[in-house]
Design a protein around this motif. Structure first.
Motif, mmCIF file in Angstrom:
data_model
loop_
_atom_site.group_PDB
_atom_site.id
_atom_site.type_symbol
_atom_site.label_atom_id
_atom_site.label_comp_id
_atom_site.label_asym_id
_atom_site.label_seq_id
_atom_site.Cartn_x
_atom_site.Cartn_y
_atom_site.Cartn_z
ATOM 1 N N ARG A 41 6.277 -7.283 -2.242
ATOM 2 C CA ARG A 41 5.973 -6.422 -1.103
ATOM 3 C C ARG A 41 4.664 -6.853 -0.468
ATOM 4 N N ASP A 61 1.199 -2.806 -4.842
ATOM 5 C CA ASP A 61 0.828 -1.391 -4.772
ATOM 6 C C ASP A 61 -0.150 -1.079 -3.645
ATOM 7 N N GLU A 64 1.191 0.790 -0.367
ATOM 8 C CA GLU A 64 1.297 2.255 -0.294
ATOM 9 C C GLU A 64 0.051 2.901 0.304
ATOM 10 N N LEU A 65 -1.116 2.337 0.028
ATOM 11 C CA LEU A 65 -2.380 2.918 0.470
ATOM 12 C C LEU A 65 -2.703 2.630 1.930
ATOM 13 N N LYS A 67 -1.791 3.093 5.044
ATOM 14 C CA LYS A 67 -1.081 3.860 6.068
ATOM 15 C C LYS A 67 -2.014 4.053 7.268
#
Length: 124
Positions: A41, A61, A64-65, A67
């Motif tokens: 990703r 990961d 995800e943070l 945004k």
């Protein structure tokens, strides 16, 4: 000892070990094939502070943070060069951590990733 924060406008090709507070302006998910056909990703994000913005490549990961509107602290960030322009990233030796909303607005009219650098070999 207090950590020293770097401003986006201070970034130069090849700098690393940076700690920065940035706001996420935009994030576009990009899927990339990794080893053995595994999908990794990735997200190409536009992050910035009150001095300038730059493209940040989020991996795994970190995606995800990242945004739009979120404020994050980048620990041990580095500047990579991609086709002559600067990109910011945090590899496995650093971390991206969410923090409270910054009081600044990202300066979107100054995108450091749009500046093209030319590699010049210096011969003594």
């Amino acid at each position: 000892m207090a950590e020293e924060f770097t401003k986006v406008v201070q970034l130069r090709p090849g700098t690393s070990g940076l700690t920065m507070v940035v706001k996420v302006v935009d994030a576009k998910a990009v899927l990339q094939k990794g080893p053995q056909g595994r999908q990794m990703r990735l997200a190409e994000c536009l992050v910035g502070d009150d001095t300038a913005i730059i493209v940040f490549i989020a991996r795994g990961d970190q995606v995800e943070l990242m945004k739009p509107g979120a404020t994050v602290i980048l620990h041990n960030a580095k500047v990579d060069m991609f086709r002559g322009s600067m990109r910011l990233s945090v590899d496995r030796w650093g971390r991206v951590e969410p923090t409270e909303d910054a009081k600044f607005e990202a300066k979107e009219d100054s995108n450091l990733s749009l500046i093209e650098f030319e590699v010049i070999t210096v011969v003594d």
